[in-house]
Design an enzyme around this catalytic site. Structure first.
Site, PDB file in Angstrom:
ATOM      1  N   HIS A 377       2.889   7.567  -7.232  1.00  0.00           N
ATOM      2  CA  HIS A 377       3.451   8.177  -8.440  1.00  0.00           C
ATOM      3  C   HIS A 377       2.461   8.150  -9.602  1.00  0.00           C
ATOM      4  CE1 HIS A 377       6.536  10.132 -10.526  1.00  0.00           C
ATOM      5  NE2 HIS A 377       7.575   9.394 -10.189  1.00  0.00           N
ATOM      6  N   ASP A 381       3.512  13.678  -9.566  1.00  0.00           N
ATOM      7  CA  ASP A 381       4.839  13.690 -10.157  1.00  0.00           C
ATOM      8  C   ASP A 381       5.863  14.039  -9.081  1.00  0.00           C
ATOM      9  OD1 ASP A 381       3.818  13.120 -12.674  1.00  0.00           O
ATOM     10  OD2 ASP A 381       3.495  15.245 -13.124  1.00  0.00           O
TER      11      ASP A 381
END
Length: 406
Positions: A377, A381
């Site tokens: 992450h 995204d």
């Protein structure tokens, strides 16, 4: 002529190795190119073979010792095929019947059972290593001699003889434990997996894909495919091609983090996780975007054979920008794969299972597979990761889109 046997030169990414197994002993004759020793690194197992015909005379490094590249590990005598005086080749343990009858060797459980049944240990044939009598040998002897009487019990006039039950005694099974050192490869895999969970902001997103179109295409052309290319048409090649096409559209999924920089790779080197006796290895399909389905299937087959034989080289597993892990071959229905650092994503494939699905308002039984995309992450995204996974789903549910790049 004396020859020094040295460890092979290790690549820059490998600091040292461990002597795993000596296949020859001092004084044992060897032929040229015959395997002498396996040296295990944290990536591969390297083999050292005899340089010429001769005899291994001395071990400098024993099993379990750490060695560096080009370090002396043994001495070898060229042209000498006889055993070195004073040294003998180890023979399989064999205990003559006469000796075994005089000095039987019993395991603790076997001795206890023999005593309770009143058997003479010299009457029991041992089938264990070196003629050792095991509990199973005693039980077999009891089956063959059901009338054997137990050891006599002396009863004094003032003592009442104990009541003997007619039931057979119950013997507790042996609780065996075995402790072995973790292999370098297993230890390295464990370290990398833990590091991935501790350093990356790992998240997993899921989707499911209808495998019916791919299965129908494979069923229709698999015989012609194998006849033309000499390899079987599997599912993995479709997934590799779908992933490479999706990676072109989402270059961040194909990127990696190096310190504070993001490295975007202009190629797709896809790693395919393979289970072997020595642990999990990930050989890499170089420039997978330029490979045909036949090329992919042939390379995966080659890697699988090399992995089972322990012949994968460091060059086979170096690099990789994206990884595929197929737990479905073992029956896994759903899992969350762990990243293969420094890659930013890994795709987990699972078991194909028929399930009732709603299609245009009707219920149909379809072969469905869950897909899991674990991603970093810090770099990706959620929108980008989910869209990437949906793209793979769409390409597999309509394989023509792969060829048309739609």
């Amino acid at each position: 002529m004396a020859i020094e046997i040295k460890a092979p030169t290790f690549p820059e990414s490998v600091a040292d190795g461990v002597v795993a197994t000596w296949h020859k002993k001092p004084g044992e004759a060897c032929s040229r190119d015959e395997l002498l020793v396996d040296i295990e690194t944290d990536k591969v197992v390297l083999e050292v073979v005899a340089p010429v015909d001769g005899t291994l005379t001395e071990l400098i490094k024993n099993e379990g010792d750490v060695v560096l590249g080009e370090e002396l590990i043994a001495r070898f005598e060229a042209g000498v095929v006889a055993e070195t005086p004073g040294e003998t080749i180890a023979e399989p343990e064999f205990v003559p019947a006469a000796v075994a009858a005089q000095e039987p060797i019993l395991s603790p459980a076997a001795r206890k059972m023999a005593d309770e049944k009143g058997f003479n240990p010299t009457d029991i044939a041992g089938t264990g290593k070196g003629g050792r009598v095991t509990k199973e040998d005693v039980m077999r002897h009891a089956d063959q001699n059901p009338v054997a009487s137990p050891a006599p019990v002396t009863v004094s006039p003032q003592t009442t003889a104990p009541r003997v039950e007619a039931t057979s005694p119950v013997f507790a099974g042996e609780r065996v434990e075995k402790r072995v050192p973790m292999t370098r490869l297993r230890a390295k895999v464990a370290q990398r997996l833990v590091d991935a969970q501790q350093t990356a902001a790992m998240l997993t997103t899921f989707n499911e894909v209808n495998m019916k179109p791919v299965m129908e295409l494979r069923s229709r052309y698999k015989d012609q495919f194998e006849k033309r290319h000499g390899v079987k048409l599997g599912f993995m090649s479709f997934f590799v091609k779908a992933c490479t096409e999706a990676l072109k559209r989402f270059p961040a999924v194909n990127a990696s983090i190096d310190g504070n920089d993001i490295v975007y790779h202009g190629y797709q080197d896809v790693g395919v996780a393979v289970s072997s006796d020595r642990g999990l290895v990930v050989p890499v399909l170089r420039d997978a975007e330029a490979m045909s389905l036949a090329d992919i299937e042939a390379k995966i087959r080659e890697y699988g054979q090399k992995a089972q034989a322990g012949k994968l080289g460091i060059e086979d597993m170096t690099g990789g920008t994206f990884t595929l892990s197929n737990g479905g071959v073992f029956g896994s229905l759903l899992s969350t794969p762990i990243l293969n650092p420094p890659q930013s994503a890994i795709l987990g494939m699972h078991k194909i299972q028929e399930r009732p699905m709603a299609v245009n308002g009707q219920v149909e039984i379809l072969p469905m597979m869950y897909l899991a995309l674990s991603y970093d992450h810090r770099l990706l995204d959620g929108k980008e990761a989910v869209t990437f996974l949906v793209t793979i789903k769409e390409l597999l549910e309509d394989p023509a889109r792969i060829l048309l790049e739609l």
